[in-house]
Design a protein around this motif. Structure first.
Motif: not given
Length: 323
Positions: A224-231, A233-248
């Motif tokens: 995605t076009a995001h430039t997340a610098a914090t965890f 922040g990236s969770l917020a993008a996931v919750a909005r349906g923008a994309g996914l994150r691979l996490v522990s």
């Protein structure tokens, strides 16, 4: 003739106890080992020295003349080793100053355990915590803002690390995604879902690992076009349906959030929790103290077996590298 190898301090201590007891059963009981193990160790010592130290019979054991002659020197060597160990402890206790530990979540029990362990070994050393996100964690090491970081690998060039534990990788998806209620998925099934983009300050190798880029079939990942610098922040993008994150996998318990789901990824490589430090500062007092304490706690937790949940034990911690 002996084989030329030096005896271990453990072998010398075993000989001293047996010399006091003159009975394999009582000596083994004092040493908390089995009689056969005690006998093997002492036979190995005799082979190393090429000298018979003990006379054994079914009814008794006693030192040979050579054993009696060598015993005072054995006792002196063990005493010198104990004195050296105590001198090292004194130096550890005398260590003073401040060690700065970077981490993403400062309230985890494991971080408290690490700080307490450093305090036990080095009462004069203060351990301060500094919150760092995954965009700044390695930069903070390299520019000296922190002495060490609790994080996830991979570590970039110029950074060394101690492996604390491994755990599975899972996919973090919006709860509205068609795969969100699945028990597990594969990377192939996630191919059409973009990965939330991270800040350019995150090392390229770290970004690639946490996106599984490229995928096993060689396909590059779409971001995605995001430039997340914090965890968060990236969770917020996931919750909005923008994309996914691979996490522990530990994020399931550490970061439950409304609007997201964590789903097992069957073919994702496991991730590694680390204590990391700058190579150039590996011998700095604060770094050495943190390295030793983390190593001791990791070893202790490993004794609990491979299923020990490292974030709840003294094995490691969630740092700026929390994926």
């Amino acid at each position: 003739m002996g084989d030329g190898s030096d005896p271990s301090m453990r072998q010398l201590r075993l000989l001293l106890v047996l010399a006091e007891e003159l009975h394999f059963g009582r000596a083994a009981e004092r040493l908390y080992i089995s009689q056969p193990a005690l006998s093997r160790q002492l036979r190995r010592l005799e082979e190393q020295w090429g000298v018979a130290l003990l006379e054994r019979s079914t009814r008794r054991v006693r030192l040979t003349a050579a054993g009696e002659a060598l015993l005072p020197r054995v006792r002196a060597a063990v005493g010198a080793a104990e004195a050296l160990r105590e001198a090292v402890r004194e130096q550890e206790r005398a260590l003073s100053g401040r060690a700065v530990l970077g981490c993403y979540v400062t309230a985890l029990p494991v971080i408290r355990a690490l700080v307490e362990r450093v305090g036990e070994r080095h009462p004069g050393l203060e351990t301060a915590l500094r919150e760092v996100d995954f965009a700044e964690q390695f930069g903070a090491l390299l520019d000296g803002r922190v002495d060490a970081v609790l994080c996830y690998g991979p570590a970039p060039p110029g950074v060394q690390s101690l492996r604390l534990a491994t755990e599975p990788v899972v996919a973090c998806l919006t709860d509205r995604h068609r795969l969100a209620d699945r028990g597990s998925v594969t990377l192939g099934e996630l191919a059409q879902v973009p990965v939330v983009g991270l800040s350019s300050a995150v090392p390229e190798g770290w970004r690639a690992f946490w996106a599984a880029d490229p995928r096993p079939d060689g396909t590059p990942v779409a971001y995605t076009a995001h430039t997340a610098a914090t965890f968060e922040g990236s969770l917020a993008a996931v919750a909005r349906g923008a994309g996914l994150r691979l996490v522990s996998a530990s994020c399931r318990e550490l970061f439950p959030r409304p609007g997201i789901r964590y789903v097992d990824v069957l073919d994702a490589p496991p991730c590694t929790a680390l204590l990391a430090w700058a190579t150039a500062r590996r011998d700095a007092p604060g770094v050495v103290a943190l390295r030793r304490a983390a190593g001791e706690l990791a070893a202790r937790a490993a004794e609990g077996g491979p299923d020990a949940r490292w974030w709840e034990t003294a094995a490691g911690g969630t740092g700026g590298g929390t994926a």
